[in-house]
Design a protein around this motif. Sequence first.
Motif, PDB file in Angstrom:
ATOM      1  N   VAL A   9       0.767  -1.277  -0.042  1.00 52.57           N
ATOM      2  CA  VAL A   9      -0.194   0.005  -0.026  1.00 52.57           C
ATOM      3  C   VAL A   9       0.984   1.401   0.013  1.00 52.57           C
ATOM      4  CG1 VAL A   9      -1.778   1.356   1.372  1.00 52.57           C
ATOM      5  CG2 VAL A   9      -1.757  -1.284   1.068  1.00 52.57           C
ATOM      6  N   ALA A  10       1.913   1.250   0.712  1.00 48.09           N
ATOM      7  CA  ALA A  10       2.966   2.544   0.690  1.00 48.09           C
ATOM      8  C   ALA A  10       3.513   2.486  -0.777  1.00 48.09           C
ATOM      9  CB  ALA A  10       3.873   2.176   1.760  1.00 48.09           C
ATOM     10  N   THR A  11       3.968   1.401  -1.143  1.00 53.32           N
ATOM     11  CA  THR A  11       4.618   1.225  -2.440  1.00 53.32           C
ATOM     12  C   THR A  11       3.532   2.098  -3.298  1.00 53.32           C
ATOM     13  OG1 THR A  11       5.997  -0.474  -2.004  1.00 53.32           O
ATOM     14  CG2 THR A  11       5.567   0.147  -4.321  1.00 53.32           C
ATOM     15  N   ALA A  12       2.262   1.764  -3.488  1.00 52.68           N
ATOM     16  CA  ALA A  12       1.261   2.134  -4.264  1.00 52.68           C
ATOM     17  C   ALA A  12       0.853   3.794  -3.849  1.00 52.68           C
ATOM     18  CB  ALA A  12      -0.137   1.428  -4.081  1.00 52.68           C
ATOM     19  N   GLY A  13       1.279   4.253  -2.886  1.00 59.02           N
ATOM     20  CA  GLY A  13       1.100   5.660  -2.527  1.00 59.02           C
ATOM     21  C   GLY A  13       2.110   6.594  -3.248  1.00 59.02           C
ATOM     22  N   TRP A  14       3.625   5.851  -3.030  1.00 57.51           N
ATOM     23  CA  TRP A  14       4.520   6.555  -3.685  1.00 57.51           C
ATOM     24  C   TRP A  14       4.614   6.453  -5.223  1.00 57.51           C
ATOM     25  CZ3 TRP A  14       6.904   9.523  -0.648  1.00 57.51           C
ATOM     26  CH2 TRP A  14       7.292   9.009   0.646  1.00 57.51           C
ATOM     27  N   ALA A  15       3.941   5.474  -5.752  1.00 55.96           N
ATOM     28  CA  ALA A  15       3.593   5.368  -7.268  1.00 55.96           C
ATOM     29  C   ALA A  15       2.590   6.240  -7.578  1.00 55.96           C
ATOM     30  CB  ALA A  15       3.386   3.988  -7.756  1.00 55.96           C
ATOM     31  N   GLY A  16       1.362   6.408  -6.807  1.00 55.62           N
ATOM     32  CA  GLY A  16       0.292   7.204  -7.322  1.00 55.62           C
ATOM     33  C   GLY A  16       0.865   8.687  -7.077  1.00 55.62           C
TER      34      GLY A  16
ATOM     35  N   GLY B  36       9.717  11.226 -10.822  1.00 56.98           N
ATOM     36  CA  GLY B  36      10.533  10.635 -10.068  1.00 56.98           C
ATOM     37  C   GLY B  36      11.338  11.232  -9.035  1.00 56.98           C
ATOM     38  N   ILE B  37      12.019  12.374  -9.536  1.00 54.83           N
ATOM     39  CA  ILE B  37      12.846  13.409  -8.610  1.00 54.83           C
ATOM     40  C   ILE B  37      12.212  13.974  -7.718  1.00 54.83           C
ATOM     41  CG2 ILE B  37      14.043  15.400  -8.852  1.00 54.83           C
ATOM     42  CD1 ILE B  37      15.139  14.690 -11.506  1.00 54.83           C
ATOM     43  N   THR B  38      10.523  14.153  -7.901  1.00 53.34           N
ATOM     44  CA  THR B  38       9.807  14.914  -6.934  1.00 53.34           C
ATOM     45  C   THR B  38       9.685  13.937  -5.657  1.00 53.34           C
ATOM     46  OG1 THR B  38       8.686  16.283  -8.663  1.00 53.34           O
ATOM     47  CG2 THR B  38       7.421  15.822  -6.452  1.00 53.34           C
ATOM     48  N   VAL B  39       9.328  12.693  -6.141  1.00 55.08           N
ATOM     49  CA  VAL B  39       9.330  11.586  -5.017  1.00 55.08           C
ATOM     50  C   VAL B  39      10.608  11.583  -4.248  1.00 55.08           C
ATOM     51  CG1 VAL B  39       8.715   9.049  -4.756  1.00 55.08           C
ATOM     52  CG2 VAL B  39       7.413  10.353  -6.333  1.00 55.08           C
ATOM     53  N   LEU B  40      11.667  11.479  -4.579  1.00 59.89           N
ATOM     54  CA  LEU B  40      12.868  11.311  -4.175  1.00 59.89           C
ATOM     55  C   LEU B  40      13.233  12.495  -3.116  1.00 59.89           C
ATOM     56  CD1 LEU B  40      15.067   9.771  -7.021  1.00 59.89           C
ATOM     57  CD2 LEU B  40      14.134   8.397  -4.948  1.00 59.89           C
ATOM     58  N   LEU B  41      12.816  13.534  -3.636  1.00 54.27           N
ATOM     59  CA  LEU B  41      13.061  14.765  -2.925  1.00 54.27           C
ATOM     60  C   LEU B  41      12.180  15.021  -1.793  1.00 54.27           C
ATOM     61  CD1 LEU B  41      13.436  17.620  -5.790  1.00 54.27           C
ATOM     62  CD2 LEU B  41      15.129  16.573  -4.274  1.00 54.27           C
ATOM     63  N   SER B  42      11.038  14.482  -2.048  1.00 52.46           N
ATOM     64  CA  SER B  42       9.852  14.618  -0.685  1.00 52.46           C
ATOM     65  C   SER B  42      10.474  13.837   0.486  1.00 52.46           C
ATOM     66  CB  SER B  42       8.693  13.801  -1.395  1.00 52.46           C
ATOM     67  OG  SER B  42       8.753  12.510  -1.463  1.00 52.46           O
ATOM     68  N   GLY B  43      11.518  12.958   0.545  1.00 52.51           N
ATOM     69  CA  GLY B  43      11.957  12.663   1.657  1.00 52.51           C
ATOM     70  C   GLY B  43      13.012  13.259   2.519  1.00 52.51           C
TER      71      GLY B  43
ATOM     72  N   LEU C 122       3.742  18.186   5.440  1.00 52.81           N
ATOM     73  CA  LEU C 122       4.502  17.372   4.453  1.00 52.81           C
ATOM     74  C   LEU C 122       3.752  17.138   3.178  1.00 52.81           C
ATOM     75  CD1 LEU C 122       6.407  14.913   6.896  1.00 52.81           C
ATOM     76  CD2 LEU C 122       7.308  17.087   6.024  1.00 52.81           C
ATOM     77  N   ALA C 123       2.599  16.745   3.481  1.00 51.00           N
ATOM     78  CA  ALA C 123       1.705  16.367   2.156  1.00 51.00           C
ATOM     79  C   ALA C 123       1.425  17.494   1.470  1.00 51.00           C
ATOM     80  CB  ALA C 123       0.456  15.573   2.663  1.00 51.00           C
ATOM     81  N   GLY C 124       1.085  18.559   2.056  1.00 52.63           N
ATOM     82  CA  GLY C 124       0.468  19.771   1.135  1.00 52.63           C
ATOM     83  C   GLY C 124       1.887  20.599   0.269  1.00 52.63           C
TER      84      GLY C 124
ATOM     85  N   PRO D 170       3.392  18.438  -3.816  1.00 56.24           N
ATOM     86  CA  PRO D 170       3.241  18.756  -5.188  1.00 56.24           C
ATOM     87  C   PRO D 170       4.049  19.968  -5.560  1.00 56.24           C
ATOM     88  CG  PRO D 170       1.182  18.358  -4.173  1.00 56.24           C
ATOM     89  CD  PRO D 170       2.056  18.495  -3.059  1.00 56.24           C
ATOM     90  N   LEU D 171       4.407  21.090  -4.678  1.00 55.84           N
ATOM     91  CA  LEU D 171       5.102  22.215  -5.139  1.00 55.84           C
ATOM     92  C   LEU D 171       6.713  21.937  -5.147  1.00 55.84           C
ATOM     93  CD1 LEU D 171       2.967  24.385  -2.652  1.00 55.84           C
ATOM     94  CD2 LEU D 171       2.974  24.260  -4.874  1.00 55.84           C
ATOM     95  N   LEU D 172       7.133  20.783  -4.999  1.00 55.66           N
ATOM     96  CA  LEU D 172       8.594  20.498  -4.952  1.00 55.66           C
ATOM     97  C   LEU D 172       8.903  20.615  -6.348  1.00 55.66           C
ATOM     98  CD1 LEU D 172       8.995  17.315  -2.756  1.00 55.66           C
ATOM     99  CD2 LEU D 172       9.647  19.710  -2.057  1.00 55.66           C
ATOM    100  N   PRO D 173      10.270  21.348  -6.608  1.00 51.86           N
ATOM    101  CA  PRO D 173      10.696  21.657  -7.798  1.00 51.86           C
ATOM    102  C   PRO D 173      11.345  20.432  -8.501  1.00 51.86           C
ATOM    103  CG  PRO D 173      12.232  22.446  -6.330  1.00 51.86           C
ATOM    104  CD  PRO D 173      11.370  21.791  -5.347  1.00 51.86           C
TER     105      PRO D 173
END
Length: 470
Positions: free
Chosen positions: A161-168, A245-252, A396-398, A401-404
């Motif tokens: 489910v967490a994997t689906a969240g990152w992919a979503g 993919g970069i946005t997901v990696l930056l979110s951490g 964190l969630a808000g 989507p604004l991450l560059p």
Amino acid sequence: MTPRRFTRRVRGTLRRDPHGLLHGGPPTQPALRPIGPEVPSDSHVQQVLDLCMQVGEVLLSSGENAEETTARMLRISAAAGLPTVDVDITFTSITMCCHRGNAAAPVTSMRLIRYRTLDLSRLAQVNRVVERVERGALDVRAAAIALDTAVRAAHPYPRWVATAGWAGLAASVALLLGAEPLTAVVAFVVTALIDRVGRLLNRWQLPAFFQQVCGGFLATGSTLLLFATGLFAEGTRPSLVVAAGITVLLSGLSVVGTVQDAIASYYVTAAGRAAEIALLSAGLLTGVVLALKIGFTFGVTLEVAEALPPGVGRFSVATAAAGVGAACYALAGYAPLRSLLAAGLAGAAGWATYGTGVQLLQLGPVAATGAAAVVVGAAAGLLRRRGGVQSLVVTLAGITPLLPGLVAYRGFYQLAVEGVADGLVTVTLALGIGLALAAGVALGDFITRPRRPRPGGPAEADEPVGPRAS
């Protein structure tokens, strides 16, 4: 003749002998009383400190800023009967000292932060334990048992489910950047692959720097491979897969916590967080540039997609995608289900503010991002006052989507293909957007945060620091 009687003033007690003469005695010493508040036994002090340290460890490892972590620990100790304590937080350790005046020696405890994790459900359970202690519903022993249960509890959702969240999240970011449905599906699959490989590397205890290198390489290399096989039709925008993919990696990365610590004068903690962000960003840059160089060697070049022209329909789709992406981030972080709606609304509101600033007010990307982050931070501050949903979830969630992600990929591409000068300018722009995000969240949270008196501070603490006019 009667002898003259002499009287000598002596500090102390005067007594009269049988002949009527006054004699000075030594001064009487009053019994010493302990200075400072009375404290419980040593065992109770140690139990309270251990409880506070465990709470601080969970908060700090989950991305909470040092100021909020310190405030929670001080409130717990005060509720448990230890009002005179000091807390010192660095990036990798927490130190707490209980002062007991001259009645007994102080008690000091230290704990190291050995892990960084994102488990918003566990964070919510720990915060509920803290609130019950503050209300007096739990004593120290019961709170320690409840806290240990919350920390050792399994994740509320399966790992897939967490994997689906990152992919979503990646698919939503691709859609809000203007990708076609096929590109969004590819972003979903590639990010799911990155997450599973990352979990495997983490199980092997590979350092985070090399995990970022692998993540950036997989995001770029997989897209280059699919582009070379002809999967993407003419007119599609495959580079948005890499940007997602970069946005997901930056979110951490803990960008928000870093700026909040610096603003609150926790400079050592902020410096440690900044060093971690710089190292992990360098790993991401290394992976992306390495994949681009390999693709360029084989004649496969993945150019950066340009932004789509604005429009009412495009604005609505992007806002909805931002909301879904924020909710997916909360799901990937194991947030409670009831907080997904709040996270989605915060993400949609932030992106709508950003789009309004760019399209209608003609603000630059940095200023528009900062204004959107203020909205997200204000929403988090209001939720902190009302309770129910953890403010860190909304924060964190808000901003995710604004991450560059697209700007960062453009800078990485320029560094690998076009030239160092242009690439550094674009990477600096991405850094400015990230700082605007963090500063805006801190400002919005400060505006809506309830004002509490400084615990144990003097009255002069409210006066400004610096020279004052006479």
